[in-house]
Structure formats: C-alpha cells, structure tokens
Design an enzyme around this catalytic site. Structure first.
Site, PDB file in Angstrom:
ATOM      1  N   PHE A  96     -35.615  60.202   0.710  1.00 56.07           N
ATOM      2  CA  PHE A  96     -36.117  60.236  -0.659  1.00 56.07           C
ATOM      3  C   PHE A  96     -37.441  61.001  -0.673  1.00 56.07           C
ATOM      4  O   PHE A  96     -38.226  60.939   0.272  1.00 56.07           O
ATOM      5  CB  PHE A  96     -36.300  58.817  -1.191  1.00 56.07           C
ATOM      6  CG  PHE A  96     -36.702  58.771  -2.641  1.00 56.07           C
ATOM      7  CD1 PHE A  96     -35.837  59.198  -3.627  1.00 56.07           C
ATOM      8  CD2 PHE A  96     -37.957  58.308  -3.018  1.00 56.07           C
ATOM      9  CE1 PHE A  96     -36.201  59.175  -4.970  1.00 56.07           C
ATOM     10  CE2 PHE A  96     -38.334  58.274  -4.344  1.00 56.07           C
ATOM     11  CZ  PHE A  96     -37.465  58.707  -5.321  1.00 56.07           C
ATOM     12  N   ASP A 150     -41.708  54.622   7.752  1.00 57.91           N
ATOM     13  CA  ASP A 150     -41.301  54.459   6.360  1.00 57.91           C
ATOM     14  C   ASP A 150     -40.177  53.434   6.372  1.00 57.91           C
ATOM     15  O   ASP A 150     -39.022  53.745   6.653  1.00 57.91           O
ATOM     16  CB  ASP A 150     -40.836  55.790   5.778  1.00 57.91           C
ATOM     17  CG  ASP A 150     -40.464  55.689   4.293  1.00 57.91           C
ATOM     18  OD1 ASP A 150     -40.158  54.569   3.843  1.00 57.91           O
ATOM     19  OD2 ASP A 150     -40.467  56.723   3.610  1.00 57.91           O
ATOM     20  N   HIS A 190     -36.481  50.882   3.433  1.00 54.26           N
ATOM     21  CA  HIS A 190     -35.116  50.347   3.482  1.00 54.26           C
ATOM     22  C   HIS A 190     -34.971  49.223   4.506  1.00 54.26           C
ATOM     23  O   HIS A 190     -33.860  48.722   4.696  1.00 54.26           O
ATOM     24  CB  HIS A 190     -34.120  51.447   3.893  1.00 54.26           C
ATOM     25  CG  HIS A 190     -34.113  52.653   3.033  1.00 54.26           C
ATOM     26  ND1 HIS A 190     -33.400  53.794   3.359  1.00 54.26           N
ATOM     27  CD2 HIS A 190     -34.722  52.930   1.860  1.00 54.26           C
ATOM     28  CE1 HIS A 190     -33.579  54.718   2.425  1.00 54.26           C
ATOM     29  NE2 HIS A 190     -34.386  54.217   1.507  1.00 54.26           N
ATOM     30  N   GLN A 202     -39.462  48.346  -4.993  1.00 49.73           N
ATOM     31  CA  GLN A 202     -38.898  48.899  -6.227  1.00 49.73           C
ATOM     32  C   GLN A 202     -37.624  48.141  -6.600  1.00 49.73           C
ATOM     33  O   GLN A 202     -37.028  47.452  -5.777  1.00 49.73           O
ATOM     34  CB  GLN A 202     -38.644  50.403  -6.001  1.00 49.73           C
ATOM     35  CG  GLN A 202     -38.014  51.138  -7.151  1.00 49.73           C
ATOM     36  CD  GLN A 202     -36.498  51.165  -7.049  1.00 49.73           C
ATOM     37  OE1 GLN A 202     -35.910  50.888  -5.993  1.00 49.73           O
ATOM     38  NE2 GLN A 202     -35.854  51.468  -8.156  1.00 49.73           N
ATOM     39  N   LYS A 252     -34.597  47.728  -4.260  1.00 55.79           N
ATOM     40  CA  LYS A 252     -34.811  47.429  -2.844  1.00 55.79           C
ATOM     41  C   LYS A 252     -34.318  46.031  -2.468  1.00 55.79           C
ATOM     42  O   LYS A 252     -33.935  45.223  -3.313  1.00 55.79           O
ATOM     43  CB  LYS A 252     -36.288  47.587  -2.485  1.00 55.79           C
ATOM     44  CG  LYS A 252     -36.795  49.017  -2.631  1.00 55.79           C
ATOM     45  CD  LYS A 252     -36.033  49.980  -1.731  1.00 55.79           C
ATOM     46  CE  LYS A 252     -36.622  51.380  -1.694  1.00 55.79           C
ATOM     47  NZ  LYS A 252     -36.492  52.097  -2.968  1.00 55.79           N
ATOM     48  N   ARG A 278     -64.292  49.399  -2.889  1.00 55.06           N
ATOM     49  CA  ARG A 278     -65.257  48.322  -3.141  1.00 55.06           C
ATOM     50  C   ARG A 278     -64.983  47.115  -2.243  1.00 55.06           C
ATOM     51  O   ARG A 278     -63.861  46.612  -2.206  1.00 55.06           O
ATOM     52  CB  ARG A 278     -65.156  47.905  -4.606  1.00 55.06           C
ATOM     53  CG  ARG A 278     -66.265  47.022  -5.114  1.00 55.06           C
ATOM     54  CD  ARG A 278     -66.055  46.747  -6.590  1.00 55.06           C
ATOM     55  NE  ARG A 278     -67.191  46.037  -7.173  1.00 55.06           N
ATOM     56  CZ  ARG A 278     -67.225  45.568  -8.417  1.00 55.06           C
ATOM     57  NH1 ARG A 278     -66.171  45.752  -9.210  1.00 55.06           N
ATOM     58  NH2 ARG A 278     -68.282  44.930  -8.868  1.00 55.06           N
ATOM     59  N   TYR A 287     -71.489  47.072  -7.424  1.00 56.88           N
ATOM     60  CA  TYR A 287     -70.799  48.367  -7.506  1.00 56.88           C
ATOM     61  C   TYR A 287     -71.160  49.280  -6.332  1.00 56.88           C
ATOM     62  O   TYR A 287     -71.433  50.462  -6.495  1.00 56.88           O
ATOM     63  CB  TYR A 287     -71.089  49.061  -8.852  1.00 56.88           C
ATOM     64  CG  TYR A 287     -70.734  48.187 -10.032  1.00 56.88           C
ATOM     65  CD1 TYR A 287     -69.397  47.987 -10.388  1.00 56.88           C
ATOM     66  CD2 TYR A 287     -71.717  47.534 -10.746  1.00 56.88           C
ATOM     67  CE1 TYR A 287     -69.054  47.150 -11.443  1.00 56.88           C
ATOM     68  CE2 TYR A 287     -71.388  46.693 -11.805  1.00 56.88           C
ATOM     69  CZ  TYR A 287     -70.069  46.504 -12.145  1.00 56.88           C
ATOM     70  OH  TYR A 287     -69.732  45.670 -13.183  1.00 56.88           O
ATOM     71  N   ARG A 340     -54.135  47.914  -6.275  1.00 56.44           N
ATOM     72  CA  ARG A 340     -53.994  46.464  -6.106  1.00 56.44           C
ATOM     73  C   ARG A 340     -52.726  45.938  -6.775  1.00 56.44           C
ATOM     74  O   ARG A 340     -52.423  46.284  -7.916  1.00 56.44           O
ATOM     75  CB  ARG A 340     -55.209  45.744  -6.688  1.00 56.44           C
ATOM     76  CG  ARG A 340     -56.517  46.020  -5.977  1.00 56.44           C
ATOM     77  CD  ARG A 340     -57.637  45.149  -6.530  1.00 56.44           C
ATOM     78  NE  ARG A 340     -57.888  45.419  -7.934  1.00 56.44           N
ATOM     79  CZ  ARG A 340     -58.839  46.240  -8.400  1.00 56.44           C
ATOM     80  NH1 ARG A 340     -59.632  46.875  -7.550  1.00 56.44           N
ATOM     81  NH2 ARG A 340     -58.993  46.413  -9.692  1.00 56.44           N
TER      82      ARG A 340
END
Length: 386
Positions: A88, A159, A162, A185, A188, A217, A224, A234
């Site tokens: 993919f 990767d 799968h 996703q 999956k 951060r 900050y 996140r």
C-alpha cells in the site's frame, strides 16, 4: 429445488457491549485526550505487553506511525528508505513526506514479501532504513533483513499494519529488537476506525517519539517549552478505549483465521490457474489480514473484471495493490532518479503481482467452512469463464 444461497460472511468491524462499556468508561472520565485521561496509556501498556515490546506509542493513524518511526530512526532529506514495490502506498509515502527517497525493490513471487537479495542490491551509503511489510500478516525474513541492516549501518522498521499478533520463529513483533508500526484503520485486524501505534525497544527513542507526536512538548510542560519540531499525532481516549476491547478478541480471531486459511487455500490450490499466497515455516503465527491468491499470466483488466464478478456474487474481493512506482503520487516527491520502465524491469515480480493478484478481506476467514467452500466454487466458476 432452489439454488443454494451465496456465502455469507460476518460483518466488520465486530463489536459488542465490551466496546460500549469502554466508550462509557472513557466518556465518564470527563477528560477525553491522552494528557488528562487514562485510556491511551492503558492501551499502550496492553498493546506493548501483547507484542512483547518495551514501549508502545499510540498515534492518530498507521501512516503517521510510519512517518514518526522513520523520523526517530534518522530518515529524512539526503537519506534513502528501502521499501517493497508491492505494498500500500503509505509505506513509500511515509518516507517521501519527511523528505527521504523511497527506493522500491522487488518482492518474492510466492510470499509477496520484500526480496532479500533485491534489498541487498539496493543498499547504498545513503540507506538509513529498510522497511519490510509483513504482507497479509506473513512476516518477512527478519533474520536476513536484520543482518543486512546491521552490516550496512541501517535500521529495520517493520511495517506491521497487517501483522497484529504475528510471530517469527516464536518471537512476537515486539521481541525482534526493531521498531514496528501498526495501523488500526477500519479494515484492519483490530480497529477504532482510524489509529496507529509504534513499538519501541529503546527507551530513548520512545521518548523522542513522544515529544514529536505531541508538538515537541514534554508531558508536564506548562510553559510552552517545545523541545523539538513535532506535530499533533496524539490518539484520543475514545479510540484507545475501543482498541482495548478489540485487543481482547484478537487471539480468538487469529486462531480461527489460521484454521480457515488452511482450509480455503487448499481449495483454491485445486483450481486450475489459481495460486494462493505461499507461506514460510519460520513465520509460525500468521493473523491473515488478507486471503490472497494470484492468477499468473492474467492481465490487469481481466483480473479486475474477475474481482467485479466476485463482488457481484457477495464476496468481499479486491484487486491487489498497484506497484508503487506505477502511481502518480510516487513521483510527486522523493522518488529515485529512475524511470517507471527501469523500476519495472528491476521489480518484475511486483509488477506481475500487481496485475494478477486478488485478495479477500479477512472477515471471509471468520466464516464457516461451508461459506468458504461456496466461495472457492464461485472463484472456480468465475476463473473458468473469465
């Protein structure tokens, strides 16, 4: 006598009151982001433990998981990332998005995984990362790839989009000593609609990834003090709550899919002209994200017509991935200084598989043996008349 109805398959995603209770739990916290709630951190511990990893970092999606991992491993402008040509597009785009050059190499014609010899031939002094894709859940040759990377001073990034729950010679993905990226996703093996995670064996690299995925951060920062260039990757608390529930049923699904693939692949292998995806005895647990088979010698057009006919018969069938160098997106940025024809000559297996491969969604492997028998019958009829 009326004809037998077509095969029926379970819905996907699967969920029940476990997910509903998890969502209520996340809702009732009153804090719905990871810095105020507990679901993301709990999921990370559970996912890391399940895969034998020291650390897991949950992120927004699988493509971001790859991008983040590549950055932490030092990929970027002036570096190269070796990827399989049959995958993919996220595998290559993750490298290209951070300024690296994605170098496609050929795959094995039987397993569809990255070819070790082709990988060795593609290594240069600029190679920073070798990225095997565990195609359809079948793990690539991690022993050989780890040695290649070590000898070249490069890193391996699995990767594992799968490969939730996969094993290589008894070792889980997180026990192999390399960074691994996952996707959650919608299609999956476990899902919250979207989401991703990165497994890290090294605490320092995990901390670097945490900073980059949270706008640079530190966790406790109130002034900050952004320490590195980052972005917001996140995961939210609701996604993590759902994924904790999904993780709980993964083992039972894998066990059933392994059984069903043995049954279905034997049936498919009896059909003239059909070649199911092969295996590797060292990959001793395969979660089977896809049930894949080839029709060697078929054109892309003929294969696509067959897929359409399978879909019309109620089978969740799809065409195989297009070779990444045959997409317009690949050439937008970060492509090697070679032509499509040159890459195709160097990747004959990937080129052929992208034309003649068909895959069935993994929910087919959660169905009954009768449904799979009916599926094989339909495939045989369509192939014979295709």
């Amino acid at each position: 006598m009326s004809p037998r109805p077509g095969p029926t398959f379970p819905d996907w995603p699967q969920f029940d009151d476990t997910e509903r209770r998890a969502l209520d739990r996340a809702l009732n916290q009153g804090q719905w982001w990871r810095m105020g709630g507990s679901e993301v951190e709990s999921f990370e511990r559970e996912f890391a433990g399940y895969h034998g990893a020291r650390h897991a970092l949950a992120v927004t999606n699988g493509t971001h998981a790859l991008e983040l991992a590549l950055q932490v491993l030092g990929a970027g402008p002036g570096t190269e990332v070796i990827v399989p040509a049959f995958t993919f597009i996220s595998s290559s785009q993750a490298a290209q998005r951070i300024g690296a050059v994605a170098v496609p190499v050929d795959v094995d014609p039987d397993t569809y995984n990255i070819d070790v010899t082709a990988t060795a031939d593609a290594i240069t002094p600029r190679t920073r990362v070798i990225m095997p894709v565990h195609m359809a859940g079948l793990m690539a040759d991690m022993d050989a790839l780890d040695k290649l990377a070590s000898d070249a001073g490069a890193r391996v990034l699995q990767d594992a989009a799968h490969a939730h729950g996969a094993r290589w010679q008894g070792k889980r993905v997180g026990e192999l000593g390399s960074v691994a990226a996952f996707s959650f996703q919608n299609g999956k093996l476990m899902t919250a609609g979207e989401g991703g995670a990165v497994l890290f064996p090294d605490s320092d690299e995990y901390e670097k990834a945490f900073l980059r995925h949270s706008c640079g951060r530190p966790r406790t920062d109130r002034g900050y003090h952004h320490q590195v260039a980052g972005t917001n990757m996140r995961m939210n608390e609701f996604s993590a709550a759902v994924l904790r529930a999904q993780l709980g049923r993964l083992d039972s699904h894998i066990e059933l899919r392994e059984q069903r693939w043995r049954f279905l692949s034997a049936l498919l292998a009896q059909i003239p002209g059909v070649r199911p995806q092969g295996g590797d005895s060292r990959a001793d647990r395969n979660p089977h994200y896809m049930a894949m088979f080839r029709l060697p010698g078929w054109s892309e057009e003929r294969r696509n017509l067959l897929v359409d006919r399978l879909v019309d018969a109620g089978i969740p069938a799809f065409a195989g991935f297009r070779a990444i160098y045959r997409t317009a997106a690949f050439w937008e940025t970060g492509a090697p200084a070679e032509s499509v024809d040159t890459l195709a000559k160097r990747c004959p297996n990937a080129d052929a598989i992208s034309q003649d491969c068909v895959w069935l969604h993994h929910r087919t492997l959660l169905a009954s043996e009768q449904a799979l028998t009916d599926t094989a019958t339909i495939v045989a009829d369509v192939v014979a008349t295709g």
